[in-house]
Each structure stands twice: as C-alpha cells, then as structure tokens.
Design a protein around this motif. Structure first.
Motif, PDB file in Angstrom:
ATOM      1  N   LEU A 167       0.840  -1.200   0.000  1.00 34.03           N
ATOM      2  CA  LEU A 167       0.000   0.000   0.000  1.00 34.03           C
ATOM      3  C   LEU A 167       0.878   1.254   0.000  1.00 34.03           C
ATOM      4  N   VAL A 214       4.170  -0.299   4.109  1.00 37.43           N
ATOM      5  CA  VAL A 214       2.842  -0.748   4.568  1.00 37.43           C
ATOM      6  C   VAL A 214       2.280  -1.752   3.569  1.00 37.43           C
ATOM      7  N   TRP A 215       1.811  -2.886   4.066  1.00 35.39           N
ATOM      8  CA  TRP A 215       1.291  -3.902   3.149  1.00 35.39           C
ATOM      9  C   TRP A 215       0.127  -4.668   3.783  1.00 35.39           C
ATOM     10  N   LEU A 216      -0.665  -5.210   2.858  1.00 36.88           N
ATOM     11  CA  LEU A 216      -1.857  -5.956   3.271  1.00 36.88           C
ATOM     12  C   LEU A 216      -1.611  -7.427   2.958  1.00 36.88           C
ATOM     13  N   VAL A 275      -3.121  -6.031   8.012  1.00 37.99           N
ATOM     14  CA  VAL A 275      -2.336  -4.885   7.555  1.00 37.99           C
ATOM     15  C   VAL A 275      -1.123  -4.753   8.474  1.00 37.99           C
ATOM     16  N   LEU A 328      -8.773  -1.571  10.073  1.00 35.95           N
ATOM     17  CA  LEU A 328      -8.583  -2.590   9.027  1.00 35.95           C
ATOM     18  C   LEU A 328      -9.375  -2.230   7.770  1.00 35.95           C
ATOM     19  N   ALA A 345      -7.502   0.286   5.830  1.00 34.58           N
ATOM     20  CA  ALA A 345      -6.377  -0.323   5.089  1.00 34.58           C
ATOM     21  C   ALA A 345      -6.897  -1.018   3.825  1.00 34.58           C
ATOM     22  N   SER A 381      -6.392  -0.437  -0.833  1.00 37.82           N
ATOM     23  CA  SER A 381      -5.916  -1.426  -1.806  1.00 37.82           C
ATOM     24  C   SER A 381      -6.767  -1.398  -3.080  1.00 37.82           C
TER      25      SER A 381
END
Ligand code: FAD
Length: 419
Positions: free
Chosen positions: A209, A213-215, A229, A249, A252, A256
């Motif tokens: 993201l 930062v990543w999902l 997340v 959440l 987040a 995406s």
C-alpha cells in the motif's frame, strides 16, 4: 504438592513445541508438554514456507496434517499498484520442498497437538507455567491448572516454546530489544464471499500500500480468508483515531486498489486483533538446562512468513542436541544451536530490512525479470537460508542492496537521457 519427573519439559504446544516434543518422543525421551490455553485457540502465522515441511516430516507429523486438506501454498504473489511479482516454489534454486500450506492456525495447531497426544506424549492443556527454579541443569517448574491446583515438574532439560508467553526470557531476564524498527499489525478472518474461481482466489498475496505498509491476503480451504495490515507502529495507530480495529482494518482495505472490490465491506469473522511492536529478541538462546525456541527467542517480521519455519527449525534442533547430549556426546550450544540459528535469522533479517528500505521491492518488480536472480531469491523465500551455495544466502548482507542500487542508477541514467 504433586510431583512429576520427566527428561524434558516442553513449554507451549505451538508448532515449535509440538515438533520438538514429537522428535524427542520418537527417540525414546520421556517428554511432557504443558500448554496454558485450551486448543483450538486463535494465533497468527498462517502462511507457511516450504522449509517447515522438512520438520513436520522428520517429526512424524506430516501425515496427520496432510489429511486435513489445508490449502496448498505453491508460491506467493507481491503486488505494487499495477506491478505483479509471483514466486513459484517449484522454480527455485537448489533442493527442497516445492510447496507448503496456508492454514487457519487454530485448526492446524490443534491437529498437531492431537497427533502428539495420539503418539502417547503427555500433553496437558490449561496448564500454565508459574515459576521455574534451576539447580545446575536440573529444574523444578511449578504449573497451575484451570482449577488453580499447582504441581511440580522435575526435568533434566526445558525447551521453552512458549511464543509470546516468553516464559524463561521473562523469568531469567533474557529479553533484549529487537534491532528492527517498531512495526505493528491488525488482522482478522473474513468469509470470502467474493472469492474468484481458480488461482486468483487461492493465491497468497501481499499488496504493497506504501513502501513500508502492506496488506496480507491468505485464503484458506475452509472458504475463509485471513486479512491483515502491517506497517510502522505510528502508521497502524493512525489508521483509526480511537484505536477502533474494525475501522483501522477497513481503512487499510480501502487503500488497496487490487482488493477493494473483493473485501470492501465484508463481514469480519472476529474482532480484529492488533499486535503491537511484534519483533522480539533475546540476549541468549540457551543456558544451563534450557533452550529457547520459536517466538520465545526471536521474532523478526511477518513479511516473508518465516516465523513458523524458525519455530520448527529451532524446536527440532534443540530436541536433536538434547538427544545428542543424553547419549554422552558433548554439545557446544553456542555454535551448534545459537550459531546455526543466528545464521538463518541473519539472512532473513537482511531481507526484512531491505524490504522496508524498498531495495528488495526494486529487485522484485524490476523488468525484464532475471530468472536466475529470481530462482535464488525464491530459495530464500522458501526458507532454505542455510544453503551457502546460493549467493543470495552467502552474500545476503550486500547483494540485495548493491543490485537495487545498480537498478536505480540505471533507471536514473535512462531518465536523464530522455530529458
Ligand atoms: C502480525 C504477525 C503475522 C505473522 N504471520 C506469520 C506468517 O504468515 N507465517 C509465519 O510462519 N509466521 C508468522 N508470524 C509468526 C508466528 O506467529 C510465530 O512465529 C509462530 O506462531 C511461533 O510459533 P511458536 O510455536 O514459537 O509459538 P506459538 O505458536 O505462539 O505457541 C506458543 C504456545 O505457548 C503457550 N504458552 C504461553 N505461555 C505459557 C505458559 N506460561 N505456560 C504454558 N504455555 C504457555 C501459548 O498458549 C501458545 O499456545 C506472524 C507473527 C505476527 C506478529
């Protein structure tokens, strides 16, 4: 107080404790496992890597797990906007398993624990370690059951696989801050009502993201999918003003582009769980009469799904070294345990750090792909981080960084030429 006598006491029935206990039992060692909770219990760590299969097979746990038909994980996908990088474990450098599982840990860990019991190992649920006293290598551990009744367990050795319970690090003051930057995560499971057919629906994916930062998207064979997340703690905290984990959440997921359609507005199966500043480290991984395994010793970061693999690697190794010692063979715990584990942890530490600097992402998404580089990085992601014939293992501390700098300088040069 009731007294029990065993060769090895294993604290915690997660993957580390079960692999360890099973291997000890298979080699004729009298082992007991105490577990604070009642299984099944929810725990994070659902995307495995192929190296774990070596440990489950060697510990005699593979067949019972395989019978559960967990979703097979054949690789992993990284997404950054319109860019996609897929690693396929069957196309990796060197030897090793080509696949593993993606699992709801409640069911997975319960399957392992029941198999451990079926083998005849004494595994006691709802039995919490309260105190440990050492007399040389021998120890007396006091455990308390759900009714508050205490008993003593006398052991020649303790394998502390208590995860975030970190029983011995707390009691013996072994905790030390992690060298990684503070990161946190929020996760839950969803009923994946919009899951597409085929590989798109089942592939484990990491959607970037922002650079740090990543999902995570981990589909299970039971129709649910784990969503989480991860990012710097300040970022994760800022996802919701009043620490509302549902809101955080959802915010987040809304970031995406790739997953908003599939997961926007879906119902969460349980209140999202927040894991703050999750990295852990210890001053020492062993001492007279004990070894620390799994998360009880070191935890880096979820980005390459290495947690369970290190948990089973260290659990298996501690069991093997105790067996060796019990046969009268001298063990050098510093080199044979800490030294070995720190080599593998060191490789993954580099990859985690270089992920968050963005250097590894530069390599992952560089076009055209270099198949040789990809195969070698794939072997690292599969957990084969002790294979020093792989330059991405042996020269981990500068290879990723140098290659990323080269790619970036070439890009800058090309952009200047265009100007
Ligand atoms: C956000 C996040 C995401 C993650 N994602 C992944 C992933 O995708 N893949 C992966 O491989 N890893 C992942 N991990 C790491 C993974 O969760 C752990 O590495 C793994 O569960 C460690 O296994 P373990 O056996 O050491 O500990 P655990 O599985 O935590 O088991 C420890 C057990 O000890 C018991 N215990 C604790 N205290 C006591 C006590 N006093 N007495 C008796 N028993 C006790 C606990 O109840 C527990 O059942 C993630 C971690 C985080 C923080």
């Amino acid at each position: 107080m009731l007294k029990e006598f065993v060769d090895v006491l294993v604290i915690g029935a997660g993957p580390s404790g079960c692999v360890s206990a099973s291997h000890l039992h298979n080699n004729g060692i009298k082992v007991k496992v105490v577990e604070k909770t009642k299984f099944p219990r929810i725990v994070v760590g659902e995307s495995l890597i192929p190296r774990v299969m070596d440990h489950f097979a060697e510990a005699g746990l593979f067949e019972s797990l395989d019978a559960m038909n967990f979703e097979k994980k054949l690789g992993a996908r990284f997404i950054r906007g319109n860019e996609i990088c897929v690693f396929d474990f069957s196309d990796k450098y060197g030897k090793g398993w080509d696949w593993t599982w993606q699992v709801p840990r409640a069911d997975f860990d319960n399957t392992m624990a029941q198999e451990v019991i079926r083998k005849g190992i004494d595994l006691e649920f709802e039995s919490e370690v309260i105190s440990v006293a050492f007399e040389g290598k021998n120890s007396i551990t006091v455990v308390k059951d759900k009714d508050g009744i205490e008993k003593e367990i006398h052991a020649k050795f303790i394998i502390d696989s208590s995860g975030y319970g970190r029983v011995l690090p707390r009691l013996l003051d072994l905790d030390t801050p992690s060298k990684l930057d503070p990161h946190s995560a929020i996760f839950t499971h969803v009923v994946d009502v919009n899951r597409p057919e085929g590989e798109e629906g089942t592939l484990i994916s990491f959607d970037i993201l922002e650079t740090e930062v990543w999902l995570w998207v981990i589909p299970f064979s039971n129709g649910n999918t784990s969503l989480g997340v991860v990012g710097p703690t300040d970022f994760i905290n800022a996802l919701s003003k009043d620490n509302n984990k549902v809101e955080a959440l959802n915010n987040a997921i809304n970031m995406s582009d790739y997953y908003i359609k599939r997961f926007g507005g879906v119902e969460f199966a349980f209140e999202p769980v927040k894991l703050e500043n999750y990295s852990r480290s210890v001053k020492s991984m062993y001492g007279d009469g004990f070894a620390l395994t799994g998360n009880s010793s070191e935890f880096l970061d979820p980005v390459f799904s290495s947690g369970v693999a290190f948990a089973t690697e260290s659990g298996m190794l501690a069991a093997k070294l105790f067996i060796k010692e019990s046969q009268g063979i001298t063990v050098n715990w510093e080199t044979e345990f800490t030294g070995y584990m720190r080599r593998g942890i060191g490789v993954f530490t580099t990859y985690v750090k270089e992920w968050y600097t963005g250097n590894l992402q530069t390599l992952f998404f560089h076009q055209p792909e270099n198949p040789d580089v990809k195969r070698k990085i794939c072997a690292v992601l599969a957990g084969y981080v002790w294979d020093e014939t792989n330059p991405f293992v042996k020269k981990h501390d500068n290879l990723v960084k140098n290659m990323a700098h080269l790619i970036n300088s070439e890009k800058e040069l090309a952009e200047k030429k265009l100007d």
